[in-house]
Enzyme design. Sequence first.
Site, PDB file in Angstrom:
ATOM      1  N   LEU A 188      83.671  16.644   2.057  1.00 33.09           N
ATOM      2  CA  LEU A 188      84.142  17.909   2.613  1.00 33.09           C
ATOM      3  C   LEU A 188      84.793  18.771   1.537  1.00 33.09           C
ATOM      4  O   LEU A 188      84.674  19.998   1.557  1.00 33.09           O
ATOM      5  CB  LEU A 188      85.135  17.650   3.742  1.00 33.09           C
ATOM      6  CG  LEU A 188      84.559  17.156   5.070  1.00 33.09           C
ATOM      7  CD1 LEU A 188      85.678  16.871   6.050  1.00 33.09           C
ATOM      8  CD2 LEU A 188      83.588  18.174   5.656  1.00 33.09           C
ATOM      9  N   PRO A 208      83.378  16.151  19.445  1.00 32.12           N
ATOM     10  CA  PRO A 208      83.905  17.106  20.428  1.00 32.12           C
ATOM     11  C   PRO A 208      85.426  17.089  20.529  1.00 32.12           C
ATOM     12  O   PRO A 208      86.048  18.124  20.774  1.00 32.12           O
ATOM     13  CB  PRO A 208      83.252  16.653  21.736  1.00 32.12           C
ATOM     14  CG  PRO A 208      81.989  15.985  21.321  1.00 32.12           C
ATOM     15  CD  PRO A 208      82.301  15.312  20.010  1.00 32.12           C
ATOM     16  N   GLN A 220      92.058  60.430   1.778  1.00 33.90           N
ATOM     17  CA  GLN A 220      93.061  59.505   1.265  1.00 33.90           C
ATOM     18  C   GLN A 220      93.059  58.173   2.023  1.00 33.90           C
ATOM     19  O   GLN A 220      93.159  57.102   1.410  1.00 33.90           O
ATOM     20  CB  GLN A 220      94.456  60.156   1.347  1.00 33.90           C
ATOM     21  CG  GLN A 220      94.641  61.295   0.372  1.00 33.90           C
ATOM     22  CD  GLN A 220      96.030  61.900   0.450  1.00 33.90           C
ATOM     23  OE1 GLN A 220      96.860  61.492   1.252  1.00 33.90           O
ATOM     24  NE2 GLN A 220      96.297  62.895  -0.392  1.00 33.90           N
ATOM     25  N   GLY A 231      82.967  53.051  11.200  1.00 27.31           N
ATOM     26  CA  GLY A 231      83.073  53.620  12.540  1.00 27.31           C
ATOM     27  C   GLY A 231      82.174  52.901  13.526  1.00 27.31           C
ATOM     28  O   GLY A 231      82.009  51.682  13.474  1.00 27.31           O
ATOM     29  N   ILE A 267      77.071  20.384  14.209  1.00 22.22           N
ATOM     30  CA  ILE A 267      76.405  19.835  13.028  1.00 22.22           C
ATOM     31  C   ILE A 267      75.310  20.789  12.557  1.00 22.22           C
ATOM     32  O   ILE A 267      74.267  20.933  13.223  1.00 22.22           O
ATOM     33  CB  ILE A 267      75.817  18.441  13.322  1.00 22.22           C
ATOM     34  CG1 ILE A 267      76.885  17.535  13.959  1.00 22.22           C
ATOM     35  CG2 ILE A 267      75.248  17.846  12.050  1.00 22.22           C
ATOM     36  CD1 ILE A 267      78.151  17.365  13.143  1.00 22.22           C
ATOM     37  N   SER A 280      89.931  18.609  13.422  1.00 23.05           N
ATOM     38  CA  SER A 280      90.883  18.537  12.317  1.00 23.05           C
ATOM     39  C   SER A 280      91.436  17.136  12.102  1.00 23.05           C
ATOM     40  O   SER A 280      92.070  16.875  11.085  1.00 23.05           O
ATOM     41  CB  SER A 280      92.051  19.506  12.570  1.00 23.05           C
ATOM     42  OG  SER A 280      91.601  20.847  12.598  1.00 23.05           O
ATOM     43  N   PHE A 338     101.633  16.794   9.129  1.00 24.70           N
ATOM     44  CA  PHE A 338     100.491  16.762  10.036  1.00 24.70           C
ATOM     45  C   PHE A 338     100.849  16.090  11.365  1.00 24.70           C
ATOM     46  O   PHE A 338     100.242  16.374  12.386  1.00 24.70           O
ATOM     47  CB  PHE A 338      99.316  16.017   9.382  1.00 24.70           C
ATOM     48  CG  PHE A 338      98.648  16.804   8.295  1.00 24.70           C
ATOM     49  CD1 PHE A 338      97.725  17.785   8.606  1.00 24.70           C
ATOM     50  CD2 PHE A 338      98.966  16.595   6.975  1.00 24.70           C
ATOM     51  CE1 PHE A 338      97.106  18.510   7.615  1.00 24.70           C
ATOM     52  CE2 PHE A 338      98.359  17.325   5.963  1.00 24.70           C
ATOM     53  CZ  PHE A 338      97.436  18.293   6.290  1.00 24.70           C
ATOM     54  N   GLU A 374      85.226  23.143   7.916  1.00 23.33           N
ATOM     55  CA  GLU A 374      85.664  22.511   6.668  1.00 23.33           C
ATOM     56  C   GLU A 374      87.187  22.583   6.507  1.00 23.33           C
ATOM     57  O   GLU A 374      87.705  22.701   5.392  1.00 23.33           O
ATOM     58  CB  GLU A 374      84.987  23.141   5.442  1.00 23.33           C
ATOM     59  CG  GLU A 374      83.502  23.390   5.567  1.00 23.33           C
ATOM     60  CD  GLU A 374      82.674  22.129   5.673  1.00 23.33           C
ATOM     61  OE1 GLU A 374      83.244  21.023   5.615  1.00 23.33           O
ATOM     62  OE2 GLU A 374      81.460  22.248   5.834  1.00 23.33           O
TER      63      GLU A 374
END
Length: 390
Positions: free
Chosen positions: A245, A140, A285, A345, A169, A144, A389, A369
């Site tokens: 991963l 949770p 067009q 549309g 998961i 990243s 990072f 991922e």
Amino acid sequence: MNTPDPHDFLAVDRDLSDEERAIRDTVRDFGRTELLPHVADWFDEGTIPDPRGLAKRFGALGVFGMHLTGYGCAGTSAVGYGVACRELEAVDSGLRSFVSVQGSLAMTAIHRYGSEEQRRRWLPAMAAGDAIGCFGLTEPDSGSDPGSMRTRARRDGSDWVLNGTKMWITNGSVADVAVVWAATDDGIRGFLVPRGTPGFSANVIHKKLSLRASITSELVLEDVRLPGDARLPEAEGLKAPLSCLSEARYGIVWGATGAARACYEAALDYSRSRVQFGRPISGFQLTQRKLADMLVDVNQSMLTALRIGRLKDAGEAHHTHVSFGKMANVRAAQRVAALARGVHGANGITLEYPVMRHMLNLESVATYEGTEEVHALTLGNAITGTPAFR
């Protein structure tokens, strides 16, 4: 000179081998006849009604762990596996995720880092679809940044005791075995947690607006006691789950091209049949410009996928190549889906057509991922030599 095929404008599939084309045709036919007629209803219902039955059908098709060798796995080329991912995601991202989590995450973890006993116990059954696996890394509060995970495993005699929570998961509530990653005093390690182990539970996540034709769960581990041989003996540190991963991300590189192609083809067909101001809108067009933009994105993404696949088969693919493909191809697929929805549309928002379903699914594909931002920083680090990072 032949006019280019609107469905493969740059003749990308001409560079596939006979085996890879056979995989394409087999999986495409299965997807169009066995999955596509039902997937809109599954998306509407927010589930896969018979995941075990579907797993057996995927097993019979041979797509589970198809890029692995031995233990009932087909040992196909990386490109062959990618083509299968493309054809599955052309139906729905959730169905490609079902296959990818099983093969590229759970099975790859066991194949690469498990003991021989673990491989023999789980891989043949998983390849056949008789057993379903899931991959518990995300939490949770750590998506990243998986290195900050709070799930812990501690030694108690010869056993391990696990406590923690995993989130988002795929296949979690139907899995027969969960590959769970936990922090220990010696670093991050992987464990195999069989279904029914005391203290282990999986709760289905409802009210999703994306990947609805998929089962997503929260895994809860409360004093889960495992024997010493439940640990993946060759997995040490964060590099182990991240390598899995990377395999899953490779599938997305191809899968995104399938979603993009499906949206483009739907828009092309619709534009030819939808009549406004006395003629098909394909003759306007502005519509042709949208179709041309979609055509370019679809074909460029397929070229990217094929090139990375060939590098992978040659043993020359770096994980940053996969980041390149994931970032570029998902972004392209999102552009195609948005344009295709506009061509349709008002009809574009219904499940009678596939574009809005793909459009919503791609919102998840863009973040799981590895988010686009993470892959951008991965590429930035690769080309500058300076990590950004932290």
